[in-house]
Enzyme design. Structure first.
Site, PDB file in Angstrom:
ATOM      1  CD  GLU A  32      47.468   7.075 -15.271  1.00 64.77           C
ATOM      2  OE1 GLU A  32      47.611   6.272 -14.931  1.00 64.77           O
ATOM      3  OE2 GLU A  32      47.591   7.385 -12.754  1.00 64.77           O
TER       4      GLU A  32
ATOM      5  CB  CYS B 120      44.156   6.216  -2.628  1.00 63.97           C
ATOM      6  SG  CYS B 120      42.413   6.322  -2.157  1.00 63.97           S
TER       7      CYS B 120
HETATM    8  N1  SAH Z   1      48.616  14.702  -2.476  1.00 66.10           N
HETATM    9  C1  SAH Z   1      47.340  15.070  -2.406  1.00 66.10           C
HETATM   10  C2  SAH Z   1      45.480  13.985  -3.655  1.00 66.10           C
HETATM   11  C3  SAH Z   1      46.948  12.910  -3.604  1.00 66.10           C
HETATM   12  S1  SAH Z   1      47.085  11.015  -2.971  1.00 66.10           S
HETATM   13  C4  SAH Z   1      47.674  14.050  -1.003  1.00 66.10           C
HETATM   14  O1  SAH Z   1      48.674  13.048  -0.438  1.00 66.10           O
HETATM   15  O2  SAH Z   1      46.639  13.785   0.133  1.00 66.10           O
HETATM   16  C5  SAH Z   1      45.169  11.048  -2.157  1.00 66.10           C
HETATM   17  C6  SAH Z   1      45.213  10.352  -1.316  1.00 66.10           C
HETATM   18  O3  SAH Z   1      45.801   8.717  -1.363  1.00 66.10           O
HETATM   19  C7  SAH Z   1      46.215  10.303  -0.255  1.00 66.10           C
HETATM   20  O4  SAH Z   1      45.259  10.480   1.482  1.00 66.10           O
HETATM   21  C8  SAH Z   1      46.931   9.453   0.032  1.00 66.10           C
HETATM   22  O5  SAH Z   1      47.695   9.773   0.910  1.00 66.10           O
HETATM   23  C9  SAH Z   1      45.982   8.027  -0.569  1.00 66.10           C
HETATM   24  N2  SAH Z   1      47.324   7.111  -0.520  1.00 66.10           N
HETATM   25  C10 SAH Z   1      48.581   7.391  -1.791  1.00 66.10           C
HETATM   26  N3  SAH Z   1      49.326   6.352  -2.337  1.00 66.10           N
HETATM   27  C11 SAH Z   1      48.669   5.632  -1.332  1.00 66.10           C
HETATM   28  C12 SAH Z   1      48.852   3.650  -1.395  1.00 66.10           C
HETATM   29  N4  SAH Z   1      49.847   3.191  -2.003  1.00 66.10           N
HETATM   30  N5  SAH Z   1      47.976   3.281  -0.973  1.00 66.10           N
HETATM   31  C13 SAH Z   1      46.750   4.029  -0.483  1.00 66.10           C
HETATM   32  N6  SAH Z   1      46.241   5.627   0.208  1.00 66.10           N
HETATM   33  C14 SAH Z   1      47.241   5.482  -0.724  1.00 66.10           C
END
Ligand code: SAH
Ligand code: SF4
Length: 389
Positions: free
Chosen positions: A97, A381
């Site tokens: 995605e 996110c």
């Molecule tokens: N793998 C990397 C980048 C992708 S995730 C990382 O974890 O940083 C991008 C961001 O979205 C990260 O800060 C992650 O913690 C956040 N994230 C993941 N799942 C989420 C959710 N269900 N709700 C809000 N933020 C989330």
């Protein structure tokens, strides 16, 4: 055994030139191909997509190389009017995605670095689906090309059409809270829709520092001034805290923005939320962040997904404040977005404000709250997941 022909999006400009030299073809043709790839945004090795190449050169190229532009399996628009999610099908049928976020004066592509993710964060839909495979550099580049092409094809499409409202613009600048301090980059009232892709966040599916080489190769290709020409300061890489990757990034000195996802300020707290981070104890992670900031002179954005009753108390904010003391830091708070595999609830507005004010007032830390976007289409996110991947 026959070699698989090289994917053109995997090559830097110099490598493309060398490929042509190896084939005994003039550099001028390599220049044309590069221009068709990144100025023309070509998606296939055909005369229509690559005009201006003599037929024999096109034939040689088609025989010796490939262009694996992903097909759009599905495009979904959010009712927020700013977010479009693409489900892209890769060459091997796997799906990833890519999200296009658009508003007055700025377009950002949120790109994936892996199909799935091995880190297993309990609250993240990508983590819940597990790891499938790394993406090749060309598959990361192709996502940016796809978004750039979509923008060029439909500059006045519905995404961004309502982006003139000051209130919404404010919301959006919050969503990309990491840019808050960058005044020159703020959207301008009434600005014409931008037809160029200028911002990339490596925050889609996957952990970019777990796929370091491909990601950095893609970044270098995207930054090429004779190509998509993305400015390094408009590329943000978010990591869950892969320590060797952070140290390598510090050594190699690419001037990207770095965001580190913390979510908890103790090793036990992080290990419970991010099983994959158990390999890198929190003190090692913080030492790597300090080394990164010292050697690059750059501040790091620390991300904290706020989960009601789990990591959102003022005491936790103080733990975080103490952890970041003395570091050049900005905190981005992300209230939890819903995912099927996790029952937690997002922190409500009032405790979010309290958490933020503890960091700001007691610790003097800049702290922004990322607004929810694209939630209705699961493009927020941590909501990116592909069942059939
Ligand atoms: N793998 C990397 C980048 C992708 S995730 C990382 O974890 O940083 C991008 C961001 O979205 C990260 O800060 C992650 O913690 C956040 N994230 C993941 N799942 C989420 C959710 N269900 N709700 C809000 N933020 C989330
Ligand atoms: Fe992977 Fe980032 Fe999701 Fe964690 S939050 S599972 S590291 S994509």
């Amino acid at each position: 055994m026959e070699e698989t022909p090289v994917n053109l999006h995997d090559l830097t400009r110099n490598e493309l030139r060398l490929l042509f030299a190896r084939w005994g073809l003039a550099t001028v043709h390599a220049v044309t191909v590069w221009n068709r790839l990144y100025l023309g945004l070509a998606t296939a090795i055909t005369e229509k997509e690559m005009p201006g190449l003599p037929p024999r050169i096109l034939d040689r190229l088609a025989a010796g190389a490939r262009l694996t532009s992903p097909g759009v399996a599905l495009a979904t628009d959010s009712t927020d009017g700013f977010t479009r999610k693409y489900l892209l099908a890769l060459e091997d049928g796997r799906k990833i995605e890519t999200v296009l976020m658009r508003y007055s004066g700025r377009v950002t592509a949120c790109v994936s670095s892996q199909a799935g993710c091995a880190m297993g964060c309990v609250f993240c839909a990508t983590g819940q689906m597990g790891f499938t495979r790394h993406l090749a550099a060309g598959e990361i580049v192709a996502q940016a090309v796809h978004v750039a092409r979509a923008l060029r094809a439909a500059p006045s499409d519905s995404i961004g059409s309502s982006a003139g409202s000051p209130e919404l613009r404010h919301v959006l600048s919050d969503k990309l809270g990491e840019r808050r301090g960058d005044r020159a980059d703020q959207p301008k009232a009434g600005a014409a829709p931008d037809r160029r892709l200028r911002n990339i966040v490596l925050m889609g599916m996957g952990e970019p520092l777990h796929n370091y080489d491909a990601v950095m190769r893609a970044v270098d290709i995207l930054r090429d001034p004779a190509g998509l020409a993305l400015a390094a300061e408009r590329i943000t890489l978010s990591t869950v805290g892969v320590v060797p990757g952070i140290l390598r990034l510090a050594r190699e000195g690419r001037p990207l923005h770095l965001a580190v996802s913390l979510h908890a300020a103790t090793q036990e707290g992080r290990a419970a939320l991010i099983p994959g981070a158990r390999r890198w104890p929190l003190d090692e992670l913080m030492a790597a962040c300090r080394a990164y900031s010292e050697s690059t002179g750059r501040r790091i954005f620390y991300e904290w997904t706020l989960i009601a009753g789990r990591n959102d108390s003022p005491e936790e904010a103080r733990q975080l404040g103490r952890l970041l003391r003395g570091l050049p830091a900005q905190v981005n708070l992300i209230p939890l977005n819903p995912t099927v595999g996790y029952e937690g609830e997002p922190t409500r507005a009032e405790p979010v404000r309290l958490f933020q004010s503890v960091l700001r007032e007691e610790f003097g830390l800049p702290c922004t709250v990322r607004q929810r976007r694209g939630i209705d289409i699961s493009a927020g996110c941590g909501q990116l997941a592909v069942n059939a991947a």
